[in-house]
Design an enzyme around this catalytic site. Sequence first.
Site, PDB file in Angstrom:
ATOM      1  N   CYS A 167       0.869  -1.575   0.110  1.00 31.35           N
ATOM      2  CA  CYS A 167      -0.350   0.008   0.625  1.00 31.35           C
ATOM      3  C   CYS A 167       1.193   1.561   0.130  1.00 31.35           C
ATOM      4  O   CYS A 167       1.506   1.702   0.315  1.00 31.35           O
ATOM      5  CB  CYS A 167      -1.086  -0.249   1.075  1.00 31.35           C
ATOM      6  SG  CYS A 167      -1.543   1.224   2.067  1.00 31.35           S
ATOM      7  N   ARG A 193      -8.870  -4.854 -13.884  1.00 35.63           N
ATOM      8  CA  ARG A 193      -9.837  -4.590 -13.222  1.00 35.63           C
ATOM      9  C   ARG A 193     -10.949  -3.923 -14.530  1.00 35.63           C
ATOM     10  O   ARG A 193     -12.090  -3.956 -14.606  1.00 35.63           O
ATOM     11  CB  ARG A 193      -9.972  -4.286 -12.176  1.00 35.63           C
ATOM     12  CG  ARG A 193     -11.145  -5.081 -11.132  1.00 35.63           C
ATOM     13  CD  ARG A 193     -10.904  -4.571  -9.861  1.00 35.63           C
ATOM     14  NE  ARG A 193     -10.489  -3.122  -9.074  1.00 35.63           N
ATOM     15  CZ  ARG A 193      -8.992  -2.763  -7.997  1.00 35.63           C
ATOM     16  NH1 ARG A 193      -8.323  -4.015  -8.075  1.00 35.63           N
ATOM     17  NH2 ARG A 193      -9.003  -1.665  -8.222  1.00 35.63           N
TER      18      ARG A 193
HETATM   19  P1  XMP Z   1      -0.225  -6.905   4.527  1.00 31.09           P
HETATM   20  O1  XMP Z   1       0.381  -5.486   5.535  1.00 31.09           O
HETATM   21  O2  XMP Z   1      -1.142  -7.328   5.674  1.00 31.09           O
HETATM   22  O3  XMP Z   1      -1.511  -5.956   4.273  1.00 31.09           O
HETATM   23  O4  XMP Z   1      -0.452  -6.831   3.269  1.00 31.09           O
HETATM   24  C1  XMP Z   1      -3.223  -6.438   3.873  1.00 31.09           C
HETATM   25  C2  XMP Z   1      -4.165  -5.160   3.214  1.00 31.09           C
HETATM   26  O5  XMP Z   1      -3.231  -3.668   2.695  1.00 31.09           O
HETATM   27  C3  XMP Z   1      -4.815  -3.044   1.949  1.00 31.09           C
HETATM   28  N1  XMP Z   1      -3.959  -3.068   0.482  1.00 31.09           N
HETATM   29  C4  XMP Z   1      -4.373  -1.473   0.023  1.00 31.09           C
HETATM   30  N2  XMP Z   1      -3.922  -0.167   0.553  1.00 31.09           N
HETATM   31  N3  XMP Z   1      -2.746   0.289  -1.076  1.00 31.09           N
HETATM   32  C5  XMP Z   1      -3.586   0.346   0.098  1.00 31.09           C
HETATM   33  O6  XMP Z   1      -3.710   1.845   0.868  1.00 31.09           O
HETATM   34  C6  XMP Z   1      -3.186  -0.698  -2.526  1.00 31.09           C
HETATM   35  O7  XMP Z   1      -3.242  -0.929  -3.344  1.00 31.09           O
HETATM   36  C7  XMP Z   1      -4.005  -1.786  -1.392  1.00 31.09           C
HETATM   37  N4  XMP Z   1      -4.231  -3.142  -1.792  1.00 31.09           N
HETATM   38  C8  XMP Z   1      -4.016  -3.884  -0.494  1.00 31.09           C
HETATM   39  C9  XMP Z   1      -5.484  -3.666   2.030  1.00 31.09           C
HETATM   40  O8  XMP Z   1      -6.448  -3.440   3.378  1.00 31.09           O
HETATM   41  C10 XMP Z   1      -5.916  -5.084   3.004  1.00 31.09           C
HETATM   42  O9  XMP Z   1      -6.247  -6.401   3.137  1.00 31.09           O
END
Ligand code: XMP
Length: 495
Positions: A313, A414
Site C-alpha cells: 500500500c 480490473r
Molecule cells: P498486509 O500488510 O497484510 O495488508 O499486506 C493487507 C491489506 O492491505 C490493504 N491493501 C491496500 N491498501 N492500497 C492500499 O492503500 C492498495 O493497493 C492496497 N491493496 C491492499 C488491504 O486493506 C489489505 O487487506
Amino acid sequence: MTKSLLDRVRGCTFDDFLFTPQLGEIPSRDPSVIDLTSSFTSSIRLRRPIVSANMDTVTRAPMAIVMAEEGGIGVIDRGYRPGDIDPQIVEVAAVKRTQHGIVTDPLSIPASARVGEARTAMHHARIGTLVVVDEDGRLAGLLTERDVRFVGDQVTVRDRMTPRQRLVVHAGRLTWPDAERRMVDAKVKKLPLVDADDRVIGLVTSRDLIKHREHPFATRDEHGRLRVAAAIGATGDFLERAAELLRVGADALVIDIAHGHSRVMERAMAAVRARFGDVPIVAGNVATAEGVTFLIERGADAVKVGIGPGGGCTTRLATNFGVPQVEALVRCHIAAGDRVPLIADGGVKRDGALVQALLFGGSTVMLGSAFAGTLETPGETVLKPVVVPESQKVVQVPFKVFRGMASVGAVRDRLDLEDADVDELDAIGAEGLEVSVPARGSARTVVQNMLKHVCSAISYGGATSLDGLRQAFAADPERFLVRLSASARAESFHR
Ligand code: XMP
C-alpha cells in the site's frame, strides 16, 4: 480500554512496543489445547483469528479453503472486471463445495451426457464426484474422477458410472454423526441421500469424514461446509454481485473500499441491507472513532480497520492520509466497544505483531503480504535469475507477484485498460505497489506457525486463552506496555 491507553499509543504502530513478560500459567503452548476463539462478525465465530485479505494475489478458492480448514476465513477478492461476476462466483462455489459436510446440492449430470462434459464439470468445480440422474431427475448412479480417467471424451456417462443398484443410498435427510455411522457400517465411500421420489437431496463422501477429523478447528456453516466471505464494491455491479455470491453460499459480504467513512459507503450499505436483510456485512476500511461509529450505526456486523498500513500500500505516501495502525485500532476499539468485532487489517509483517493487533483492538487479523508467494496464492510462478552472494553463482529462483489492489497492475486488470496510455494510467492515481516475492510452501504452514507464536505470546502474557490475555491487557495495559527507543527497536527487530 481507556483514553489513557489512547494517549499512550498516539502516533504509534506495532514496532513501537514490546510487551512485558508475566508469570506463565499454562503447561503447554500447544495451539490444539489453547482457546483462540474470536468473532469475525457479530454472528460468525472463528476458532482461529486469522483472515486472508481480499486481494487478487492472495485469496481465491485454494487460499480460502486453507484458511477455513485451519479455523480462520478467507475473503475472495472482487478483482474482476465490472460485470464479470462469474469468476468470483466460481471461487466461492468451489470453497462451499470443497468437502467437510453433507453436500446439499451435489453437482449432477444426465446419464446420457458424455465423459468429456463430466470431466469439464469436475475440473471447473474442483470436485471428484458427480451424481448421475435420469431424464426425470432421479438418481441413476455416481460418476467419480477415477471412472473417467483414461476414457475418451465421447463415451457416455451411463457406460462409466456406478449404477444406482450397486450403491448404498439413504432415503431422507441425515445429521452429520448419523451419516458418519451409516457410512462406516456400510463400508462405503459415498452416500447419496434421496427423497421419497428418489430425487437427490444430498451427498456425503468419505473425504468429508476424513476432513472433519483432520481439521477439528475448521470454520464451518450449519451444513458442515467451509465458510467463506466475499468482497463486493460500493458502486457499479455490487448488488448483482452480492445476490450471486449469496446464492452460491457466501457467508458474509465484505463491502471494502479504500475510504469506508464515506457517503459512497453509506449508500452501498443501505442498498445491501434493503435488498438482502440481515446478511452479515463487514464494512471498511476506517481508522477513526468517527469512521467506526458511522459504519456501526449504518448496520455493519464487523468493521475493517486500517488506512495505509498494508504491505502493498502506498496511500500514506501518495496522499499523506492514514493513522498508524496501533493508534487506529485503539481509537476504533474504544468507539466500537462490544458492539461489533473489529478486523485489524494490514501492517502485520512479523508474527509478534499479530498478538499486538489482537490486544490493541482487533478481534481478528486480516493478512495479505504475510501469505504472498505461498502455494495457494493465485498467479503464475516465474523463474528469475538471482546471484547468490556467498558463491556469486546465478541460480533460477521461483517468484510470484504480490500487488496492492490499488496498484496500477491490479487496477488495469480490473478496468480493462490494457490499451490505456501512460497518461491515462497516471490518472488512475495508483495507491499500491507491485512486487515479486519468492515462491514458497503452503499458507497452511504459515498459519500454523502464526498460531504457535500467538499461543507462546499467551504463555508469556500469563494467560490461558486469547480472551484471557485480552482481558488482562484491557484491565491494565501499563502492566504490559514497553515503549521502545530506536536502539531497543533495533535490538528487538533488526536481525
Ligand atoms: P498486509 O500488510 O497484510 O495488508 O499486506 C493487507 C491489506 O492491505 C490493504 N491493501 C491496500 N491498501 N492500497 C492500499 O492503500 C492498495 O493497493 C492496497 N491493496 C491492499 C488491504 O486493506 C489489505 O487487506
